[in-house]
Design a protein around this motif. Structure first.
Motif, PDB file in Angstrom:
ATOM      1  N   ILE A  79       0.880  -1.162   0.000  1.00 47.80           N
ATOM      2  CA  ILE A  79       0.000   0.000   0.000  1.00 47.80           C
ATOM      3  C   ILE A  79       0.918   1.212   0.000  1.00 47.80           C
ATOM      4  N   PHE A  80       0.568   2.194  -0.802  1.00 45.47           N
ATOM      5  CA  PHE A  80       1.379   3.401  -0.883  1.00 45.47           C
ATOM      6  C   PHE A  80       0.752   4.528  -0.085  1.00 45.47           C
ATOM      7  N   ILE A  81       1.614   5.379   0.449  1.00 45.51           N
ATOM      8  CA  ILE A  81       1.187   6.610   1.101  1.00 45.51           C
ATOM      9  C   ILE A  81       1.894   7.753   0.378  1.00 45.51           C
ATOM     10  N   THR A  82       1.188   8.864   0.252  1.00 43.18           N
ATOM     11  CA  THR A  82       1.782   9.986  -0.465  1.00 43.18           C
ATOM     12  C   THR A  82       1.221  11.315   0.015  1.00 43.18           C
ATOM     13  N   ALA A  83       2.058  12.323   0.003  1.00 38.01           N
ATOM     14  CA  ALA A  83       1.629  13.689   0.298  1.00 38.01           C
ATOM     15  C   ALA A  83       1.262  14.410  -0.994  1.00 38.01           C
ATOM     16  N   PHE A  84       1.513  13.779  -2.128  1.00 38.33           N
ATOM     17  CA  PHE A  84       1.291  14.421  -3.433  1.00 38.33           C
ATOM     18  C   PHE A  84       0.421  13.537  -4.318  1.00 38.33           C
ATOM     19  N   PRO A  85      -0.845  13.361  -3.948  1.00 37.09           N
ATOM     20  CA  PRO A  85      -1.691  12.447  -4.715  1.00 37.09           C
ATOM     21  C   PRO A  85      -2.150  13.065  -6.037  1.00 37.09           C
ATOM     22  N   ASP A  86      -2.211  12.271  -7.023  1.00 32.80           N
ATOM     23  CA  ASP A  86      -2.912  12.642  -8.245  1.00 32.80           C
ATOM     24  C   ASP A  86      -3.361  11.350  -8.911  1.00 32.80           C
ATOM     25  N   GLN A  87      -4.293  11.476  -9.820  1.00 31.97           N
ATOM     26  CA  GLN A  87      -4.902  10.288 -10.410  1.00 31.97           C
ATOM     27  C   GLN A  87      -3.904   9.455 -11.214  1.00 31.97           C
ATOM     28  N   SER A  88      -2.913  10.092 -11.835  1.00 32.37           N
ATOM     29  CA  SER A  88      -1.954   9.313 -12.621  1.00 32.37           C
ATOM     30  C   SER A  88      -1.087   8.450 -11.709  1.00 32.37           C
ATOM     31  N   VAL A  89      -0.712   8.989 -10.539  1.00 30.20           N
ATOM     32  CA  VAL A  89       0.080   8.202  -9.583  1.00 30.20           C
ATOM     33  C   VAL A  89      -0.762   7.036  -9.061  1.00 30.20           C
ATOM     34  N   ARG A  90      -2.024   7.315  -8.702  1.00 31.62           N
ATOM     35  CA  ARG A  90      -2.927   6.261  -8.220  1.00 31.62           C
ATOM     36  C   ARG A  90      -3.070   5.170  -9.285  1.00 31.62           C
ATOM     37  N   ALA A  91      -3.302   5.569 -10.516  1.00 32.53           N
ATOM     38  CA  ALA A  91      -3.483   4.599 -11.598  1.00 32.53           C
ATOM     39  C   ALA A  91      -2.216   3.764 -11.801  1.00 32.53           C
ATOM     40  N   ARG A  92      -1.049   4.408 -11.773  1.00 38.97           N
ATOM     41  CA  ARG A  92       0.218   3.673 -11.945  1.00 38.97           C
ATOM     42  C   ARG A  92       0.455   2.715 -10.793  1.00 38.97           C
ATOM     43  N   LYS A  95      -1.971  -0.221 -11.180  1.00 36.36           N
ATOM     44  CA  LYS A  95      -1.570  -1.036 -12.330  1.00 36.36           C
ATOM     45  C   LYS A  95      -0.336  -1.878 -11.997  1.00 36.36           C
ATOM     46  N   ALA A  96       0.563  -1.325 -11.186  1.00 38.60           N
ATOM     47  CA  ALA A  96       1.784  -2.048 -10.805  1.00 38.60           C
ATOM     48  C   ALA A  96       1.493  -3.156  -9.795  1.00 38.60           C
ATOM     49  N   GLY A  97       0.283  -3.143  -9.204  1.00 42.45           N
ATOM     50  CA  GLY A  97      -0.078  -4.210  -8.287  1.00 42.45           C
ATOM     51  C   GLY A  97      -0.281  -3.794  -6.846  1.00 42.45           C
ATOM     52  N   ALA A  98      -0.272  -2.486  -6.566  1.00 40.44           N
ATOM     53  CA  ALA A  98      -0.527  -2.025  -5.192  1.00 40.44           C
ATOM     54  C   ALA A  98      -1.977  -2.301  -4.826  1.00 40.44           C
ATOM     55  N   VAL A  99      -2.222  -2.523  -3.544  1.00 45.58           N
ATOM     56  CA  VAL A  99      -3.593  -2.746  -3.085  1.00 45.58           C
ATOM     57  C   VAL A  99      -4.296  -1.438  -2.748  1.00 45.58           C
ATOM     58  N   GLY A 100      -3.541  -0.335  -2.704  1.00 48.60           N
ATOM     59  CA  GLY A 100      -4.161   0.948  -2.442  1.00 48.60           C
ATOM     60  C   GLY A 100      -3.155   2.071  -2.352  1.00 48.60           C
ATOM     61  N   LEU A 101      -3.679   3.296  -2.258  1.00 48.88           N
ATOM     62  CA  LEU A 101      -2.850   4.487  -2.111  1.00 48.88           C
ATOM     63  C   LEU A 101      -3.581   5.426  -1.160  1.00 48.88           C
ATOM     64  N   LEU A 102      -2.926   5.787  -0.064  1.00 47.41           N
ATOM     65  CA  LEU A 102      -3.513   6.682   0.924  1.00 47.41           C
ATOM     66  C   LEU A 102      -2.836   8.037   0.865  1.00 47.41           C
ATOM     67  N   GLU A 103      -3.647   9.091   0.966  1.00 48.54           N
ATOM     68  CA  GLU A 103      -3.135  10.457   0.951  1.00 48.54           C
ATOM     69  C   GLU A 103      -2.794  10.890   2.366  1.00 48.54           C
ATOM     70  N   LYS A 104      -1.561  11.404   2.554  1.00 48.77           N
ATOM     71  CA  LYS A 104      -1.165  11.957   3.844  1.00 48.77           C
ATOM     72  C   LYS A 104      -1.838  13.306   4.034  1.00 48.77           C
ATOM     73  N   PRO A 105      -2.339  13.648   5.193  1.00 47.05           N
ATOM     74  CA  PRO A 105      -2.464  12.774   6.358  1.00 47.05           C
ATOM     75  C   PRO A 105      -3.679  11.881   6.214  1.00 47.05           C
ATOM     76  N   PHE A 106      -3.613  10.694   6.752  1.00 46.06           N
ATOM     77  CA  PHE A 106      -4.735   9.759   6.689  1.00 46.06           C
ATOM     78  C   PHE A 106      -5.062   9.297   8.101  1.00 46.06           C
ATOM     79  N   ALA A 107      -6.269   8.832   8.290  1.00 47.23           N
ATOM     80  CA  ALA A 107      -6.667   8.327   9.604  1.00 47.23           C
ATOM     81  C   ALA A 107      -5.940   7.012   9.866  1.00 47.23           C
ATOM     82  N   CYS A 108      -5.451   6.853  11.069  1.00 48.64           N
ATOM     83  CA  CYS A 108      -4.753   5.615  11.439  1.00 48.64           C
ATOM     84  C   CYS A 108      -5.620   4.398  11.154  1.00 48.64           C
ATOM     85  N   SER A 109      -6.908   4.519  11.459  1.00 47.32           N
ATOM     86  CA  SER A 109      -7.815   3.392  11.252  1.00 47.32           C
ATOM     87  C   SER A 109      -7.901   3.004   9.774  1.00 47.32           C
TER      88      SER A 109
END
Length: 122
Positions: A79-92, A95-109
């Motif tokens: 799972i990826f975390i990022t402070a710089f989300p955009d749809q192209s990063v999420r899509a990549r 596509k590469a096989g990640a189960v998700g992408l969370l935008e910083k800051p995110f809830a611990c839960s």
């Protein structure tokens, strides 16, 4: 009960410390790495149940780390975390096989729920 090993790969020491505290408090064994290179050089890849990685890091990026891990025949969930989300990063990432992408800051839960959903499917 199986203890899952979570590897956290992020160049930000405060993110690594916070993730370590959060995940350890939920019963996971946690290993932290300041770079993708450190993780790839370690002996932890083979015993890791799940990887939490930053997308943007100096040197090898999180997406390139996932690509290299898959090239080595390892299918550990990412799972990826990022402070710089955009749809192209999420899509990549997906596509590469990640189960998700969370935008910083995110809830611990949110992080815990995502990890547990994947690990409970195995």
């Amino acid at each position: 009960m199986e203890v899952h090993v979570i590897s956290v790969v992020d160049d930000d020491a405060s993110v690594r410390a916070a993730a370590d505290n959060l995940l350890s408090s939920h019963g996971y064994m946690v290993h932290t790495f300041a770079s993708a290179e450190d993780f790839l050089r370690s002996a932890r890849l083979e015993d890791t149940s799940f990887v939490v990685a930053d997308v943007q890091m100096p040197g090898i990026s999180g997406l390139d780390l996932l690509t290299e891990v898959r090239r080595r025949g390892n299918h550990t969930p990412f799972i990826f975390i990022t402070a710089f989300p955009d749809q192209s990063v999420r899509a990549r990432a997906l596509k590469a096989g990640a189960v998700g992408l969370l935008e910083k800051p995110f809830a611990c839960s949110t992080l815990i729920d995502n990890i547990e959903a994947v690990l409970n499917r195995k």
